[in-house]
Scaffold this motif. Sequence first.
Motif, PDB file in Angstrom:
ATOM      1  N   SER A  30       0.249  -1.157   0.211  1.00  0.00           N
ATOM      2  CA  SER A  30       0.119   0.372  -0.313  1.00  0.00           C
ATOM      3  C   SER A  30       0.527   0.985   0.230  1.00  0.00           C
ATOM      4  CB  SER A  30      -1.190  -0.211   1.459  1.00  0.00           C
ATOM      5  OG  SER A  30      -1.720  -1.187   1.127  1.00  0.00           O
ATOM      6  N   ILE A  31       1.586   1.326   0.421  1.00  0.00           N
ATOM      7  CA  ILE A  31       2.880   2.788   0.599  1.00  0.00           C
ATOM      8  C   ILE A  31       3.322   2.846  -0.357  1.00  0.00           C
ATOM      9  CG2 ILE A  31       4.966   3.175   1.708  1.00  0.00           C
ATOM     10  CD1 ILE A  31       4.281   1.905   4.390  1.00  0.00           C
ATOM     11  N   LEU A  32       3.666   1.710  -1.025  1.00  0.00           N
ATOM     12  CA  LEU A  32       4.416   1.778  -2.878  1.00  0.00           C
ATOM     13  C   LEU A  32       3.198   1.458  -4.016  1.00  0.00           C
ATOM     14  CD1 LEU A  32       7.231   1.017  -4.231  1.00  0.00           C
ATOM     15  CD2 LEU A  32       5.804  -1.375  -4.671  1.00  0.00           C
ATOM     16  N   LEU A  33       2.475   1.689  -3.464  1.00  0.00           N
ATOM     17  CA  LEU A  33       1.264   2.100  -4.854  1.00  0.00           C
ATOM     18  C   LEU A  33       0.566   3.703  -4.021  1.00  0.00           C
ATOM     19  CD1 LEU A  33      -1.768  -0.667  -4.454  1.00  0.00           C
ATOM     20  CD2 LEU A  33      -0.023   0.360  -6.063  1.00  0.00           C
ATOM     21  N   CYS A  34       1.288   3.997  -3.312  1.00  0.00           N
ATOM     22  CA  CYS A  34       0.724   5.717  -2.928  1.00  0.00           C
ATOM     23  C   CYS A  34       1.587   6.089  -2.959  1.00  0.00           C
ATOM     24  CB  CYS A  34       0.577   5.616  -0.671  1.00  0.00           C
ATOM     25  SG  CYS A  34      -1.056   5.039  -0.839  1.00  0.00           S
ATOM     26  N   SER A  35       2.902   5.362  -3.022  1.00  0.00           N
ATOM     27  CA  SER A  35       4.570   6.730  -3.605  1.00  0.00           C
ATOM     28  C   SER A  35       4.545   6.535  -4.960  1.00  0.00           C
ATOM     29  CB  SER A  35       6.075   5.757  -2.787  1.00  0.00           C
ATOM     30  OG  SER A  35       5.596   5.959  -1.901  1.00  0.00           O
ATOM     31  N   LEU A  36       4.543   6.159  -5.769  1.00  0.00           N
ATOM     32  CA  LEU A  36       3.714   5.431  -6.719  1.00  0.00           C
ATOM     33  C   LEU A  36       2.686   6.389  -7.256  1.00  0.00           C
ATOM     34  CD1 LEU A  36       3.865   2.075  -7.809  1.00  0.00           C
ATOM     35  CD2 LEU A  36       5.948   3.619  -8.903  1.00  0.00           C
ATOM     36  N   LEU A  37       1.595   6.628  -6.996  1.00  0.00           N
ATOM     37  CA  LEU A  37       0.520   7.560  -6.809  1.00  0.00           C
ATOM     38  C   LEU A  37       0.964   9.224  -7.072  1.00  0.00           C
ATOM     39  CD1 LEU A  37      -2.487   5.537  -6.104  1.00  0.00           C
ATOM     40  CD2 LEU A  37      -2.701   6.345  -7.983  1.00  0.00           C
ATOM     41  N   PHE A  38       1.770   9.590  -5.266  1.00  0.00           N
ATOM     42  CA  PHE A  38       2.528  10.861  -5.281  1.00  0.00           C
ATOM     43  C   PHE A  38       3.455  10.765  -6.490  1.00  0.00           C
ATOM     44  CE2 PHE A  38       5.284  13.370  -3.824  1.00  0.00           C
ATOM     45  CZ  PHE A  38       4.025  14.383  -2.897  1.00  0.00           C
ATOM     46  N   ALA A  39       3.829  10.179  -6.540  1.00  0.00           N
ATOM     47  CA  ALA A  39       5.148  10.469  -8.148  1.00  0.00           C
ATOM     48  C   ALA A  39       4.187  11.238  -9.149  1.00  0.00           C
ATOM     49  CB  ALA A  39       5.660   9.244  -8.236  1.00  0.00           C
ATOM     50  N   PRO A  56      -4.564  20.747 -12.244  1.00  0.00           N
ATOM     51  CA  PRO A  56      -4.020  20.052 -11.095  1.00  0.00           C
ATOM     52  C   PRO A  56      -4.622  19.450 -10.465  1.00  0.00           C
ATOM     53  CG  PRO A  56      -2.923  22.115 -12.688  1.00  0.00           C
ATOM     54  CD  PRO A  56      -3.822  21.551 -12.660  1.00  0.00           C
ATOM     55  N   TYR A  57      -5.874  20.236  -9.609  1.00  0.00           N
ATOM     56  CA  TYR A  57      -6.451  20.270  -8.599  1.00  0.00           C
ATOM     57  C   TYR A  57      -7.663  19.320  -8.783  1.00  0.00           C
ATOM     58  CZ  TYR A  57      -4.798  25.081  -7.404  1.00  0.00           C
ATOM     59  OH  TYR A  57      -3.942  26.089  -7.095  1.00  0.00           O
ATOM     60  N   ILE A  58      -7.926  19.558 -10.064  1.00  0.00           N
ATOM     61  CA  ILE A  58      -9.159  18.127  -9.810  1.00  0.00           C
ATOM     62  C   ILE A  58      -8.170  16.741  -9.979  1.00  0.00           C
ATOM     63  CG2 ILE A  58     -10.228  16.950 -11.931  1.00  0.00           C
ATOM     64  CD1 ILE A  58     -10.552  20.059 -13.014  1.00  0.00           C
ATOM     65  N   PHE A  59      -6.620  16.979 -10.763  1.00  0.00           N
ATOM     66  CA  PHE A  59      -5.965  15.684 -10.685  1.00  0.00           C
ATOM     67  C   PHE A  59      -5.823  15.180  -9.722  1.00  0.00           C
ATOM     68  CE2 PHE A  59      -1.924  12.926 -11.180  1.00  0.00           C
ATOM     69  CZ  PHE A  59      -2.298  12.180 -11.839  1.00  0.00           C
ATOM     70  N   GLY A  60      -5.424  16.371  -8.265  1.00  0.00           N
ATOM     71  CA  GLY A  60      -5.105  16.143  -7.072  1.00  0.00           C
ATOM     72  C   GLY A  60      -6.633  15.259  -6.223  1.00  0.00           C
ATOM     73  N   LEU A  61      -8.214  16.041  -6.760  1.00  0.00           N
ATOM     74  CA  LEU A  61      -8.260  15.141  -5.894  1.00  0.00           C
ATOM     75  C   LEU A  61      -8.931  13.631  -6.575  1.00  0.00           C
ATOM     76  CD1 LEU A  61     -11.144  15.834  -4.071  1.00  0.00           C
ATOM     77  CD2 LEU A  61     -12.568  16.517  -6.608  1.00  0.00           C
ATOM     78  N   LEU A  62      -8.489  13.396  -7.611  1.00  0.00           N
ATOM     79  CA  LEU A  62      -8.906  12.168  -7.827  1.00  0.00           C
ATOM     80  C   LEU A  62      -7.548  11.502  -7.286  1.00  0.00           C
ATOM     81  CD1 LEU A  62      -8.707  12.721 -11.875  1.00  0.00           C
ATOM     82  CD2 LEU A  62     -10.920  11.518  -9.986  1.00  0.00           C
TER      83      LEU A  62
END
Length: 281
Positions: A30-39, A56-62
Motif C-alpha cells: 500500500s505504501i508503494l502504491l501511494c508513493s507511485l500515485l504521489f509521483a 492540477p486540483y482536479i487531478f490532485g482530488l482524484l
Amino acid sequence: MLFHKKDLDNPERYYGARKRLFIGLITGTSILLCSLLFAGWIIPLIGFSNIHPSLPYIFGLLFGSTVLFICWSTLGLVLQILKGRAVLGTAKMRGMTIRLFLPLMIMLARFLGIDKRRVRQSFIRVNNELVRSENGAFEAKDILILTPHCLQASNCSLRLSYNVDNCERCGRCPVAMLLKLRDHYGVKFAIATGGTIARRIVVKERPKFIIAVACERDLTSGIQDTYPLPVYGVLNERPCGPCLDTTVPELSMERALRMFIKNPAPPLQFEAAFGEADTKC
C-alpha cells in the motif's frame, strides 16, 4: 515435511507469524502504491497548470481519493484479519486481496528476497479467516471437498480421478478417510488431476462452498481461479516430498467441515491415523 516440529508444538506462534508476514507485505504494498500515485501527481503538476488552471486540483482530488481508498481498504483488511470480523464497512475484502494485493505482494516479496512459499502460506491463512468472517454456514449438499490426486497412494492401481467410489477403502491413503467424512456429513468429494480438471469439476458440481486440499502454489491459484466462490484451503503434508503420497490430517478436515455445515452430524471418532504404518518413502 511441510511443518517444523517446533511450529506444530506452538500453532499460535506459527499462524501468528503467517499473519504478521501478510500484514507487513500488504502494508508495504500500500505504501508503494501511494508513493507511485504521489509521483504520478507531482511530476505533471506544472504541465497540467499550463493546460487549465483547475486541472492540477482536479487531478490532485482524484489522486487523494485513490490514496484514501487504498489506506482505508488496507486498514480495514488488517483490522478484519486481527479481529476476525468486518470493520470500517469493509465486508467483502477477499476480492481485493485476491485480485489486487496478492500479485503486488508477491512482487514486493521477491524484491525483498522473501520466499514465495511463505507469502502463499500467509495468503491462504488470511483467505481462510476472511472466508470465515464473510460467510455463514451452508447445506452439506452445497459443500465440495476437492483434493489433488497425489493424496492417493502411489502404488495404488485404481483410477479415482473420475469416480472416487472406485476406492476400496483399504486405508493406505487419506482417500478412505475423506470418503468416510463425505458419507457421514453428506457433502460432495472429488479428486482432480490438475487445474483444468478442478475447474471442470466445479462447473459440473456447482458447489456454493469448497474445502480444497493442496500445496501452497495450487491452493493459491485455485483460490484465484474460483473467485468469487468461497474456498477454504487446507495445506497438505508431504512426508515423501511434493506430489507423492501426500497426506492431510483427518481432524483438520473434519474441523473445516463442521465449521461451515449447517446443523452438522455428530463428530466422527477415527480409530487411528490413516496410513501410519504403511507410508514408506
